[in-house]
Design a protein around this motif. Structure first.
Motif, PDB file in Angstrom:
ATOM      1  N   LEU A 232       0.832  -1.206   0.000  1.00 33.90           N
ATOM      2  CA  LEU A 232       0.000   0.000   0.000  1.00 33.90           C
ATOM      3  C   LEU A 232       0.865   1.253   0.000  1.00 33.90           C
ATOM      4  O   LEU A 232       0.543   2.259  -0.644  1.00 33.90           O
ATOM      5  N   VAL A 235       2.076   2.170  -3.329  1.00 38.71           N
ATOM      6  CA  VAL A 235       1.139   2.980  -4.103  1.00 38.71           C
ATOM      7  C   VAL A 235       1.461   4.463  -3.917  1.00 38.71           C
ATOM      8  O   VAL A 235       1.563   5.226  -4.885  1.00 38.71           O
ATOM      9  N   THR A 236       1.670   4.861  -2.653  1.00 37.51           N
ATOM     10  CA  THR A 236       2.017   6.252  -2.369  1.00 37.51           C
ATOM     11  C   THR A 236       3.341   6.621  -3.036  1.00 37.51           C
ATOM     12  O   THR A 236       3.466   7.674  -3.668  1.00 37.51           O
ATOM     13  N   LEU A 238       4.745   5.305  -5.647  1.00 38.24           N
ATOM     14  CA  LEU A 238       4.545   5.429  -7.096  1.00 38.24           C
ATOM     15  C   LEU A 238       3.931   6.779  -7.426  1.00 38.24           C
ATOM     16  O   LEU A 238       4.323   7.436  -8.390  1.00 38.24           O
ATOM     17  N   GLY A 239       2.979   7.195  -6.603  1.00 40.12           N
ATOM     18  CA  GLY A 239       2.331   8.490  -6.793  1.00 40.12           C
ATOM     19  C   GLY A 239       3.349   9.610  -6.751  1.00 40.12           C
ATOM     20  O   GLY A 239       3.358  10.498  -7.610  1.00 40.12           O
ATOM     21  N   ILE A 279      -0.419   2.354 -14.274  1.00 41.70           N
ATOM     22  CA  ILE A 279      -0.005   2.510 -12.867  1.00 41.70           C
ATOM     23  C   ILE A 279      -1.241   2.652 -11.980  1.00 41.70           C
ATOM     24  O   ILE A 279      -1.351   2.010 -10.933  1.00 41.70           O
ATOM     25  N   CYS A 283      -2.363   0.111  -8.975  1.00 42.75           N
ATOM     26  CA  CYS A 283      -2.562   0.617  -7.610  1.00 42.75           C
ATOM     27  C   CYS A 283      -3.960   0.268  -7.105  1.00 42.75           C
ATOM     28  O   CYS A 283      -4.142  -0.164  -5.969  1.00 42.75           O
ATOM     29  N   ILE A 286      -3.958  -3.302  -6.069  1.00 44.54           N
ATOM     30  CA  ILE A 286      -3.334  -3.542  -4.750  1.00 44.54           C
ATOM     31  C   ILE A 286      -4.314  -3.154  -3.646  1.00 44.54           C
ATOM     32  O   ILE A 286      -4.550  -3.916  -2.703  1.00 44.54           O
TER      33      ILE A 286
END
Ligand code: UDP
Ligand code: MG
Length: 323
Positions: A232, A235-236, A238-239, A279, A283, A286
């Protein structure tokens, strides 16, 4: 470490899935070993919904040896569930869990029991080698264990399910409500006075490994997500990375606009759309996976369903602690 040389009932838990060939040998070897060492014991086989004659073979062992008991699942619930069912059935002052194919050398149980007598509450079997495996499997296992080790803060690279647990540790594990319990890591995570015993993984004598690539992948993903929220955070991360890229590209595009070359770059636009789209979907996937996990836990279904039990002669009462 207060007490020394205490004698207590030792429960042996053996998960068995399609192990008709291994069960009699396991009962004979372990029973003989513990009787020889004068250790009071019970042997609990958990038939994890086998499709062969494992259950009949377990019943036959219970008929032969008074110490043997068996639990049969209504279907295959997996090794973790089988281990927990065995723990729930155990009545011993300490419980040892090992594979029914005897790849975990039973002689080590004696060493573990001595350590328990000295006062240790968790005795972990650690592998000196991983036995024979193909290199791809070893690489996958390495990656899996480094992720799990990071998540738990405990070195899991040589960990196994071969463990001896004191009653208090067993009760602590049984009190945990999570359905996706990962025995190998949880039994370290609970702490207590812990020590280790090294063992060499033995070759499998009968039958074959129950793990397929698919089941191993599922096992890895389930256990990583049950122990870690790192995906998780990915995800952040990647952001943030995409945001940084967009700042750079944004400045570049503005510069192009200012200098009057703005119509170029159609390919870039398409590539960016595709990249960001994928992407975002990964995300969402996930996050969706974790929501599914929450959904599973919240339904509060039992970890396993017991269809049948059997007892060796000479046992009274029944441990009805299944959850
Ligand atoms: N096992 C189980 N349920 C399953 C798969 C395996 O109870 O769904 C048991 C199996 O009978 C054995 C132990 O878990 O006692 C280890 O399985 P296996 O030997 O196939 O795995 P490996 O030794 O190759 O890791
Ligand atoms: Mg095995």
């Amino acid at each position: 470490m207060e007490e020394t040389n205490k004698i207590g009932l030792l429960s042996v838990v053996l998960p068995a899935y399609n192990e008709e060939a291994s069960v009699p040998r396991a009962a004979q070897v372990i029973g003989g070993l513990l009787s020889g060492a004068d250790i009071p014991h019970e042997i609990i086989f958990v038939d994890d919904g086998s499709r062969d004659h494992t259950w009949e073979v377990i019943q036959a062992q219970a008929g032969r040896y008074p110490q043997v008991r068996g639990v049969k699942f209504s279907r295959n619930f997996g090794k973790e569930a089988a281990i927990f069912a065995g723990l729930a059935q155990s009545r011993g002052a300490c419980t040892v869990v090992l594979d029914c194919d005897l790849q975990h050398p039973p002689e080590k149980i004696l060493e573990m029991y001595r350590l328990w007598q000295e006062g240790y509450q968790v005795v972990e079997g650690v592998k000196t080698s991983r036995g024979k495996e193909n290199p791809l499997h070893t690489l996958a296992a390495k990656t899996f264990y480094s992720v799990i080790s990071n998540a738990t803060g405990i070195d899991m690279s040589r960990a196994s399910d071969f463990k001896l647990l004191d009653r208090r540790a067993v009760d602590t594990l049984l009190a945990m409500r999570e359905k996706n319990a990962f025995f190998r890591a949880l039994s370290s995570w609970i702490g207590f006075q812990t020590t280790q015993v090294e063992f060499e993984v033995q070759p499998r004598l009968e039958g074959e490994s129950k793990w397929s690539l698919r089941s191993l992948t599922r096992y890895a993903v389930t256990n990583i997500t049950s122990f870690s929220a790192a995906p998780l955070q990915l995800v952040t991360l990647l952001g943030v990375v995409v945001f940084l890229c967009s700042v750079v590209l944004g400045i570049w595009s503005l510069w192009q606009k200012v200098t009057g070359q703005a119509l170029e770059g159609f390919t870039t636009v398409i590539l960016l759309q595709l990249l960001i789209g994928s992407i975002l979907m990964i995300c969402l996937g996930i996050i969706g996976y974790y929501i599914a996990k929450i959904y599973e836990e919240i339904k509060d279904r039992p970890r396993y369903i017991v269809a049948e039990r059997c007892e060796g002669q000479g046992h009274e009462g029944n441990a009805e602690k299944d959850i």
